[in-house]
Design an enzyme around this catalytic site. Structure first.
Site, PDB file in Angstrom:
ATOM      1  N   LYS A  43      -5.740  22.463  23.771  1.00 36.70           N
ATOM      2  CA  LYS A  43      -4.399  22.125  23.264  1.00 36.70           C
ATOM      3  C   LYS A  43      -4.200  22.618  21.834  1.00 36.70           C
ATOM      4  O   LYS A  43      -3.213  23.273  21.516  1.00 36.70           O
ATOM      5  CB  LYS A  43      -4.199  20.600  23.329  1.00 36.70           C
ATOM      6  CG  LYS A  43      -3.007  20.090  22.542  1.00 36.70           C
ATOM      7  CD  LYS A  43      -2.832  18.590  22.667  1.00 36.70           C
ATOM      8  CE  LYS A  43      -3.598  17.740  21.703  1.00 36.70           C
ATOM      9  NZ  LYS A  43      -3.060  17.636  20.337  1.00 36.70           N
ATOM     10  N   ARG A  62       4.101  16.157  16.210  1.00 37.83           N
ATOM     11  CA  ARG A  62       4.058  16.486  14.795  1.00 37.83           C
ATOM     12  C   ARG A  62       3.613  17.924  14.546  1.00 37.83           C
ATOM     13  O   ARG A  62       3.969  18.523  13.539  1.00 37.83           O
ATOM     14  CB  ARG A  62       3.121  15.401  14.249  1.00 37.83           C
ATOM     15  CG  ARG A  62       2.603  15.473  13.166  1.00 37.83           C
ATOM     16  CD  ARG A  62       1.726  14.454  12.655  1.00 37.83           C
ATOM     17  NE  ARG A  62       1.879  14.601  11.241  1.00 37.83           N
ATOM     18  CZ  ARG A  62       1.431  15.643  10.596  1.00 37.83           C
ATOM     19  NH1 ARG A  62       0.764  16.570  11.221  1.00 37.83           N
ATOM     20  NH2 ARG A  62       1.646  15.715   9.323  1.00 37.83           N
ATOM     21  N   ASP A  71     -11.177  13.286  16.570  1.00 37.42           N
ATOM     22  CA  ASP A  71     -10.578  13.237  17.912  1.00 37.42           C
ATOM     23  C   ASP A  71     -11.554  12.722  18.979  1.00 37.42           C
ATOM     24  O   ASP A  71     -11.171  12.549  20.136  1.00 37.42           O
ATOM     25  CB  ASP A  71     -10.045  14.624  18.318  1.00 37.42           C
ATOM     26  CG  ASP A  71      -8.843  15.029  17.481  1.00 37.42           C
ATOM     27  OD1 ASP A  71      -8.250  14.153  16.824  1.00 37.42           O
ATOM     28  OD2 ASP A  71      -8.506  16.231  17.472  1.00 37.42           O
TER      29      ASP A  71
HETATM   30  N1  EPU Z   1      -3.155  15.625   5.002  1.00 34.79           N
HETATM   31  C1  EPU Z   1      -2.485  15.392   3.821  1.00 34.79           C
HETATM   32  N2  EPU Z   1      -1.477  16.264   3.480  1.00 34.79           N
HETATM   33  C2  EPU Z   1      -1.144  17.328   4.246  1.00 34.79           C
HETATM   34  C3  EPU Z   1      -1.841  17.554   5.449  1.00 34.79           C
HETATM   35  C4  EPU Z   1      -2.848  16.679   5.796  1.00 34.79           C
HETATM   36  O1  EPU Z   1      -2.768  14.441   3.101  1.00 34.79           O
HETATM   37  O2  EPU Z   1      -0.232  18.083   3.851  1.00 34.79           O
HETATM   38  C5  EPU Z   1      -4.250  14.705   5.372  1.00 34.79           C
HETATM   39  C6  EPU Z   1      -4.004  13.978   6.696  1.00 34.79           C
HETATM   40  O3  EPU Z   1      -3.212  12.843   6.509  1.00 34.79           O
HETATM   41  C7  EPU Z   1      -5.427  13.649   7.109  1.00 34.79           C
HETATM   42  C8  EPU Z   1      -6.216  14.852   6.635  1.00 34.79           C
HETATM   43  O4  EPU Z   1      -5.401  15.472   5.642  1.00 34.79           O
HETATM   44  O5  EPU Z   1      -5.861  12.519   6.424  1.00 34.79           O
HETATM   45  C9  EPU Z   1      -6.544  15.885   7.687  1.00 34.79           C
HETATM   46  O6  EPU Z   1      -5.396  16.168   8.462  1.00 34.79           O
HETATM   47  P1  EPU Z   1      -5.126  17.588   9.102  1.00 34.79           P
HETATM   48  O7  EPU Z   1      -4.008  18.225   8.375  1.00 34.79           O
HETATM   49  O8  EPU Z   1      -6.409  18.346   9.217  1.00 34.79           O
HETATM   50  O9  EPU Z   1      -4.652  17.152  10.552  1.00 34.79           O
HETATM   51  P2  EPU Z   1      -3.577  17.931  11.408  1.00 34.79           P
HETATM   52  O10 EPU Z   1      -3.670  19.359  11.126  1.00 34.79           O
HETATM   53  O11 EPU Z   1      -2.272  17.264  11.300  1.00 34.79           O
HETATM   54  C10 EPU Z   1      -5.113  18.465  13.467  1.00 34.79           C
HETATM   55  C11 EPU Z   1      -5.108  18.185  14.939  1.00 34.79           C
HETATM   56  C12 EPU Z   1      -5.390  16.705  15.171  1.00 34.79           C
HETATM   57  C13 EPU Z   1      -6.755  16.386  14.560  1.00 34.79           C
HETATM   58  C14 EPU Z   1      -6.772  16.766  13.080  1.00 34.79           C
HETATM   59  C15 EPU Z   1      -8.124  16.569  12.427  1.00 34.79           C
HETATM   60  C16 EPU Z   1      -3.574  19.818  15.819  1.00 34.79           C
HETATM   61  C17 EPU Z   1      -2.256  20.107  16.441  1.00 34.79           C
HETATM   62  N3  EPU Z   1      -3.816  18.541  15.494  1.00 34.79           N
HETATM   63  O12 EPU Z   1      -4.098  17.639  12.890  1.00 34.79           O
HETATM   64  O13 EPU Z   1      -5.448  16.511  16.575  1.00 34.79           O
HETATM   65  O14 EPU Z   1      -7.025  15.010  14.696  1.00 34.79           O
HETATM   66  O15 EPU Z   1      -6.395  18.143  12.914  1.00 34.79           O
HETATM   67  O16 EPU Z   1      -9.095  17.300  13.069  1.00 34.79           O
HETATM   68  O17 EPU Z   1      -4.394  20.708  15.662  1.00 34.79           O
HETATM   69  C18 EPU Z   1      -5.294  15.283  18.574  1.00 34.79           C
HETATM   70  O18 EPU Z   1      -5.474  16.342  19.191  1.00 34.79           O
HETATM   71  O19 EPU Z   1      -5.335  14.152  19.128  1.00 34.79           O
HETATM   72  C19 EPU Z   1      -5.042  15.330  17.139  1.00 34.79           C
HETATM   73  C20 EPU Z   1      -4.491  14.307  16.475  1.00 34.79           C
END
Ligand code: EPU
Length: 420
Positions: A22, A94, A307
């Site tokens: 995904k 998101r 995850d």
């Molecule tokens: N964060 C910030 N500011 C930002 C971006 C992120 O503070 O601008 C923080 C987040 O709040 C979190 C941390 O940084 O505390 C890491 O978040 P990240 O940005 O890495 O998460 P994401 O990119 O939104 C992706 C996956 C998630 C997975 C996370 C961590 C996708 C579409 N989603 O999310 O997947 O948990 O990385 O590995 O790739 C899932 O598949 O169930 C899922 C939630």
């Protein structure tokens, strides 16, 4: 809303094949808007709600999307007519924020709803926006929408204060068409980021260093369409490994990349599983034994994935011994605990740690899924619980697991979906 009904107690046995990832497919779908002249074809696409939502998002922008019976998706961005990601789609997924980088890189304009929070935490996107403004984007945030504009993006040094997966992906995609070189430091090293970089390179991008925390991108003038197969889903792989371990079973997982789940294999070995693997298959044998408690601390790849935290929590609820699970990525990713407690689990929450005293057994109950991975963990708990477990709000599971009940049935689980 559909429910999942599970009669627990079956020992899982057999073979299961893993679907496309995904979190690799979603950014690739978004990146397809950057192709000129030729279409992008994506293969090995999992049948998931999040894929459908992304396809709806691209279609409403005017991208022509054709799906065949085998879930190969052809995307033709030449028909695109607006650069707008509306709230009603973004609020349900998101990762829609991933259209921002590609739209700006290719068209210099995007209007994307702010994603807002979700069940696992606040999930801000300021790191995406700060990095893009360094590349020359101006933002106007009004009425919950980000209006972003730029002329050609300018390559620069982007240093993320904290590792972010989709943040890295957004900048990676944006910088492929920027003028000059972009260097991303503290970049995410997740396999999905690497797969996206490989995909972009096939489209004609010049990316190096992906898989390390410093990625360099030399901007090119245009990208072309390609045909590409996304890598297998490591979180689905991990979830099935835990399903076998929690039931004392023996399964073989095919079409996976064992390297990508090395830390999960290590933890399951500590819990007593015998695991053999080749590059693309993994056999786990629990020999009917009860798992031993294992401590987990989540972190960015290659550390233990957030995850998979809920799934390991489920395993520990019936393990022998006490374990501590520390969640370091999201501040609110313990919603499954209250539901598991209703099944007899003994879990205490102290800040970002769950302290679990393993019980001899769980008992089936009616529980509610709160997010994607929480739903998976409740299924795992239901598989081992005595009696019947009913899981409500299972639309969460359909966002990220391809045919989960069919695959579990194939392994002998007594699980079915009850339409409501
Ligand atoms: N964060 C910030 N500011 C930002 C971006 C992120 O503070 O601008 C923080 C987040 O709040 C979190 C941390 O940084 O505390 C890491 O978040 P990240 O940005 O890495 O998460 P994401 O990119 O939104 C992706 C996956 C998630 C997975 C996370 C961590 C996708 C579409 N989603 O999310 O997947 O948990 O990385 O590995 O790739 C899932 O598949 O169930 C899922 C939630």
């Amino acid at each position: 809303m559909d429910k999942l009904i599970i009669n627990g107690g079956t020992v899982l046995k057999g073979e299961v094949s893993i679907s496309g990832a995904k979190n690799a497919v979603l950014p690739m779908l978004c990146a397809s808007v950057m192709a000129t002249d030729t279409c992008v074809t994506l293969n090995n696409i999992p049948h998931l709600h999040d894929v459908t939502t992304t396809v709806r998002l691209l279609r409403q922008m005017g991208v022509s999307v054709t799906l065949d019976d085998n879930m190969n998706i052809e995307l033709d961005p030449s028909t695109i007519k607006n650069f707008h990601a509306p709230y009603d789609l973004v609020k349900t997924m998101r990762s829609s924020i991933l259209v921002l980088g590609p739209l700006l890189a290719r068209f210099g304009s995007a209007v994307v709803s702010l994603p807002g929070g979700c069940a696992i935490g606040t999930r801000p996107v300021e790191m995406h926006l700060d990095a893009l403004s360094k590349m020359g984007v101006t933002f106007d945030i009004q009425n919950g929408y980000i209006s972003a504009n730029c002329s050609r993006l300018i390559g620069c040094e982007i240093s993320f204060p904290k590792t972010t997966v989709t943040g890295t992906e957004n900048i990676l995609m944006a910088s492929t068409l920027a003028e000059g070189k972009t260097v991303i430091t503290n970049a995410a090293r997740e396999p999905e980021v690497v797969d996206l970089a490989n995909f972009l390179n096939e489209m004609g991008a010049e990316i190096t260093g992906h898989g390390t925390d410093v990625i360099e991108v030399k901007g090119v003038k245009s990208l072309r369409g390609v045909s590409y197969s996304a890598l297998p889903d490591r979180i689905e792989t991990g979830t099935f490994l835990v399903a076998a371990a929690i039931t004392g079973g023996e399964i073989t997982i095919k079409n996976t990349i064992s390297n990508h789940v090395a830390i999960i294999i290590e933890k399951l070995r500590q819990s007593g599983a015998i695991i053999d693997s080749t590059d693309s298959s993994i056999t786990l044998n629990m020999q009917g034994k009860r798992p031993k408690a294992v401590n987990i601390e989540t972190g960015a790849y290659p550390l233990f994935p957030t995850d998979m935290q809920a799934q390991l929590t489920a395993l520990n609820t019936i393990a022998s011994g006490t374990s501590i699970i520390k969640e370091n990525i999201f501040e609110n990713r313990f919603m499954h605990i209250q539901e598991m407690s209703r099944m007899g689990a003994e879990i205490k929450l102290e800040q970002n740690c769950a302290i679990i005293s393993g019980k001899d057994e769980l008992v089936g109950a009616s529980v509610m899924a709160t997010d994607l991975r929480a739903s998976a963990s409740l299924i795992l708990a239901g598989l081992v619980a005595k009696g019947t477990t009913e899981i409500e709000r299972i639309y969460h599971i359909d966002r990220g697991y391809d045919c989960i009940e069919e695959k579990l049935q194939q392994l002998g689980a007594d699980i079915h979906r009850m339409p409501m």
